[in-house]
Enzyme design. Structure first.
Site, PDB file in Angstrom:
ATOM      1  CB  CYS A 123       9.964  11.313  11.135  1.00 20.04           C
ATOM      2  SG  CYS A 123      10.207  10.185  12.540  1.00 20.04           S
ATOM      3  CG  HIS A 273      12.833  13.864  11.127  1.00 24.14           C
ATOM      4  ND1 HIS A 273      12.081  13.991  12.093  1.00 24.14           N
ATOM      5  CD2 HIS A 273      13.127  12.648  10.771  1.00 24.14           C
ATOM      6  CE1 HIS A 273      12.490  13.084  12.887  1.00 24.14           C
ATOM      7  NE2 HIS A 273      12.988  12.087  12.334  1.00 24.14           N
ATOM      8  CG  ASN A 304      13.771  10.962  15.687  1.00 23.36           C
ATOM      9  OD1 ASN A 304      12.610  11.258  15.676  1.00 23.36           O
ATOM     10  ND2 ASN A 304      14.246  10.143  14.988  1.00 23.36           N
TER      11      ASN A 304
END
Length: 348
Positions: A123, A273, A304
């Site tokens: 990520c 993020h 996500n």
């Protein structure tokens, strides 16, 4: 001894010139996830802030989603594909070890013969790619660099894992990095905490599917029947990740602000993020960001998307007018490894 190597002729600084995103057409609400786990829409929303996510169809591959996002970023930057000197792709869901998917993407967008390579930084991958691209432009190895974060995490989602089944989505985000006359990408604060790498991981390695010994003789003599082996998925220790992200990443974000000489009051936008709404809200509180700062909360409808989450959130903020060209933004990515990268940028 005097060096015979000429100094590089790169740009004095680098900037983000254009941004583009692609979200798969299929929207998956929490109700669909609840067919596989014992939970509730209220629980998922309260724990993560996620209401829907996008999952890719058979034709929406890592390559095709990247090409779509890249095309938008190139148009937004006002350059041609032939001007791109390097293509950097961050992904954990391109399942061929080689060749790099970046080479296929470079060909499909008509970029000619640029340098092209993949990176795996989970990520934090977009931040890693952004930093590499900045270096290439300033060093003079490429005038324009295409950076892509792309994932098909639906391929690595265990729908029976109550802790992660609702988290992940698919998509691609891209930016063009090019020359600038003044600072527009600050110093990157990045790093890793490998002693915590087991908190987010792929459950199985691809070698589990090998059924014969390797040519060198060090392979297994036999394997469990493939039908007895579950497909690899991403798993995590939710509470450990939450504590690490909330307490440690706020410190990293502050370090990035300090490195850029920017205070929270100077910020226009915060693009973390998109892992979890609770993490985002906690970081905003810890950093004491003013109410005037626009905060990306794309996770609610996109989930996500790992390396794609920051450029996708950036693209949406600009497209909806919540952020504007020239705004000062703090971006931070963090995830499997555990790795992280934060910097301050001027939005395109």
């Amino acid at each position: 001894m005097t060096s015979k190597i000429k100094p590089s002729k790169g740009a004095p600084f680098a900037r983000i010139m254009g941004v583009g995103g692609y979200r798969p057409t299929r929207v998956v609400p929490n109700e669909e996830i609840l067919k596989h786990i014992e939970s509730s829409d209220e629980w998922i929303r309260s724990r993560s802030g996620i209401a829907t996510r996008h999952w890719a169809g058979p034709e929406e591959t890592v390559a095709t989603m990247s090409v779509e996002a890249a095309g938008k970023a190139i148009a937004d930057a006002g350059i041609t594909p032939e001007q791109i000197g390097a293509v950097v792709v961050s992904t954990v869901s391109h399942f061929k070890q080689t060749p790099a998917i970046a080479t296929e993407i470079a060909h499909r967008i008509g970029a000619g013969k640029p340098a092209a390579f993949d990176i795996s930084a989970g990520c934090a991958g977009f931040g890693y790619g952004l930093t590499l691209a900045k270096g290439l432009v300033v060093e003079g190895s490429a005038e324009y660099v295409l950076v892509i974060g792309v994932e098909r995490l639906s391929d690595l989602t265990d729908l029976e894992d109550r802790a992660t089944a609702f988290l992940f989505g698919d998509g691609a985000g891209a930016v063009i990095i090019g020359p600038a006359k003044e600072p527009a990408i600050g110093p990157t604060v990045w790093g890793s905490e490998g002693d915590k790498s087991d908190t987010i991981k792929q459950t199985l390695g691809w070698d589990v599917y090998r059924t014969t010994p390797t040519p060198g003789g060090d392979g297994p003599e036999s394997r469990t029947a493939l039908e007895d082996i579950r497909y690899p998925a991403i798993t995590q220790e939710g509470q450990a990740v939450f504590r690490w992200a909330v307490f440690e990443m706020a410190k990293v974000a502050q370090q990035a602000l300090d490195a850029a000489g920017v205070s929270p009051d100077d910020l226009d936008v915060f693009i973390p993020h998109q892992a979890n709404m609770r993490i985002i809200d906690s970081m905003v509180k810890t950093l004491k960001l003013p109410e005037s700062v626009t905060v990306a909360r794309d996770v609610e409808t996109t989930g996500n998307t790992s390396a794609a989450s920051i450029p996708l959130a950036m693209e949406r903020l600009l497209a909806t007018g919540q952020a504007k060209s020239g705004d000062t933004a703090l971006v931070i990515g963090f995830g499997a490894g555990l790795v992280y990268a934060a910097t301050v940028v001027t939005l395109p």
